[in-house]
Design an enzyme around this catalytic site. Structure first.
Site, mmCIF file in Angstrom:
data_model
loop_
_atom_site.group_PDB
_atom_site.id
_atom_site.type_symbol
_atom_site.label_atom_id
_atom_site.label_comp_id
_atom_site.label_asym_id
_atom_site.label_seq_id
_atom_site.Cartn_x
_atom_site.Cartn_y
_atom_site.Cartn_z
ATOM 1 N N TYR A 140 -40.032 32.102 103.504
ATOM 2 C CA TYR A 140 -38.614 32.372 103.775
ATOM 3 C C TYR A 140 -38.128 33.568 102.953
ATOM 4 C CZ TYR A 140 -33.557 31.804 103.523
ATOM 5 O OH TYR A 140 -32.204 32.039 103.534
ATOM 6 N N ASN A 169 -27.057 28.724 96.712
ATOM 7 C CA ASN A 169 -27.031 27.533 97.574
ATOM 8 C C ASN A 169 -25.632 27.317 98.147
ATOM 9 O OD1 ASN A 169 -29.501 27.305 95.989
ATOM 10 N ND2 ASN A 169 -29.674 25.332 97.015
HETATM 11 N N1 UDP Z 1 -33.612 18.392 96.959
HETATM 12 C C1 UDP Z 1 -33.865 17.069 96.600
HETATM 13 N N2 UDP Z 1 -33.598 16.099 97.512
HETATM 14 C C2 UDP Z 1 -33.090 16.352 98.756
HETATM 15 C C3 UDP Z 1 -32.834 17.708 99.093
HETATM 16 C C4 UDP Z 1 -33.096 18.685 98.168
HETATM 17 O O1 UDP Z 1 -34.344 16.787 95.511
HETATM 18 O O2 UDP Z 1 -32.890 15.398 99.545
HETATM 19 C C5 UDP Z 1 -33.853 19.455 95.963
HETATM 20 C C6 UDP Z 1 -34.757 20.583 96.437
HETATM 21 O O3 UDP Z 1 -36.124 20.275 96.239
HETATM 22 C C7 UDP Z 1 -34.255 21.732 95.560
HETATM 23 C C8 UDP Z 1 -32.747 21.456 95.434
HETATM 24 O O4 UDP Z 1 -32.596 20.055 95.696
HETATM 25 O O5 UDP Z 1 -34.826 21.653 94.282
HETATM 26 C C9 UDP Z 1 -31.906 22.232 96.427
HETATM 27 O O6 UDP Z 1 -32.514 22.069 97.687
HETATM 28 P P1 UDP Z 1 -31.815 22.495 99.051
HETATM 29 O O7 UDP Z 1 -32.769 22.118 100.166
HETATM 30 O O8 UDP Z 1 -30.441 21.892 99.113
HETATM 31 O O9 UDP Z 1 -31.633 24.064 98.959
HETATM 32 P P2 UDP Z 1 -32.693 25.247 98.653
HETATM 33 O O10 UDP Z 1 -32.631 25.459 97.169
HETATM 34 O O11 UDP Z 1 -34.033 24.827 99.149
HETATM 35 O O12 UDP Z 1 -32.148 26.401 99.422
#
Ligand code: UDP
Length: 328
Positions: A140, A169
């Site tokens: 990505y 985020n």
């Molecule tokens: N995450 C988590 N549980 C969830 C969704 C996300 O622990 O159900 C963690 C994910 O691994 C990352 C952080 O939360 O460390 C933010 O993830 P998200 O998918 O919201 O956004 P990203 O940082 O991938 O754009």
């Protein structure tokens, strides 16, 4: 007329609504693969189609006086990009190259690009500014960085100006409660916590609690979608109000505060009054331990300033989820 690709998506629908509120004519191009027609403001034009469809683009650029393109249509899940990289290079690189080619052919030289903090990879310092090296650790991030490079190259050769916004985020929902985040499946942290607290599923999973962070969970910088939207509108006005200036800017858009997953769960409990059941899972591939922005550059250059802190952001998301328990 402003063309917004991906304008039926979570972020796009907020930007489109804000543009319409400010009196802009807007055309949305979206293939509805993940977006929702119900999310598109009734005041704007909508065309269902792909950004990689040359015939559709020719028709749009011949029919409408498009001054600028805000390009949001993309695949945007870190985890999925690790599992299915070609989808990301196809949707985010190949299709965008097609759009850029058609813009140049039709002499449209104002472009706002949704880039990402995933371009930085694992930064060597706690707070990320735009001059740090870019070393993505997932497809990505690579796909978005490739487009930034392409934008730099074409702006050298053509009358083409751009602002690339590196999102941190994105979270929260419109203050009206009428539009918000509705992904299927939902993978993002805040909606997953809130939907769990609504009773949609039995537990919230934490992907890794053994990171080198104070509580072991990943730290992110959560920016409200309406603050993100205001950054796009400022970028658009910067391009439109300075037609003779060469503009090739990259700006971070983050709220400048790091929140760990444990902290986020606690904050969501405070906002909702609920109690979460947590399951610790292995790390999710492609996740850097910490991503926190400084947005000083966009504050200085465009006068951007965010209106939402993390608590208000969660409250707005909670308002949306309560009003739309099953999404749109
Ligand atoms: N995450 C988590 N549980 C969830 C969704 C996300 O622990 O159900 C963690 C994910 O691994 C990352 C952080 O939360 O460390 C933010 O993830 P998200 O998918 O919201 O956004 P990203 O940082 O991938 O754009």
């Amino acid at each position: 007329m402003i063309l917004v690709t991906g304008g039926a998506g979570y972020i796009g629908s907020h930007i489109v609504r804000d543009l319409a509120d400010r009196g802009y004519s807007v055309l949305v191009l979206d293939n509805l693969s993940t977006g929702h027609l119900e999310a598109v403001d009734k005041r704007v034009l909508f065309i269902q189609g792909d950004v990689g469809d040359e015939a559709v683009l020719d028709k749009i650029f011949k029919t409408y006086p498009v001054q600028a393109v805000i390009h949001l249509a993309a695949s945007c899940l870190v985890g999925e990009s690790v599992k299915n990289p070609l989808k990301y290079y196809q949707n985010n690189v190949v299709q965008t190259v097609c759009l850029l080619g058609k813009m140049i052919e039709h002499n449209i030289g104002n472009f706002i690009f949704s880039s990402t903090c995933a371009t930085y990879g694992i930064p060597n310092q706690a707070v990320i500014h735009e001059q740090l090296p870019t070393n993505p650790i997932n497809p990505y991030g690579h796909s978005k960085l490739m487009i930034e490079q392409i934008l730099n190259d074409i702006s050298e050769r053509h009358h083409f100006r751009f602002v690339a916004l590196r999102y941190f985020n994105v979270a929260g929902a419109h203050s009206s409660g009428e539009i918000g985040e509705d992904h299927e499946p939902e993978t993002h942290l805040i909606p997953n916590i809130l939907r769990h607290l609504q009773g949609k599923f039995r537990s919230i999973q934490i992907f890794g609690d053994d990171y080198a962070t104070p509580d072991g969970t990943c730290i992110r910088d959560y920016i409200h979608v309406s603050d993100l939207s205001s950054g796009h509108i400022l970028a658009l006005e910067y391009l439109l109000q300075n037609p003779a200036q060469k503009i090739t800017e990259i700006f971070n858009l983050g709220n400048e505060k790091g929140v760990s997953i444990w902290e986020m769960i606690n904050l969501c409990e405070q906002v909702t009054g609920g109690k979460a059941t947590v399951q610790i899972q292995p790390r999710r591939q492609g996740d850097p331990p910490q991503l926190v922005a400084t947005s000083q550059k966009i504050r200085d250059v465009l006068g951007w300033s965010p209106k939402y802190d993390i608590k208000k952001t969660i409250e707005s998301a909670w308002n949306w989820h309560q009003k739309h328990p099953n999404g749109y």
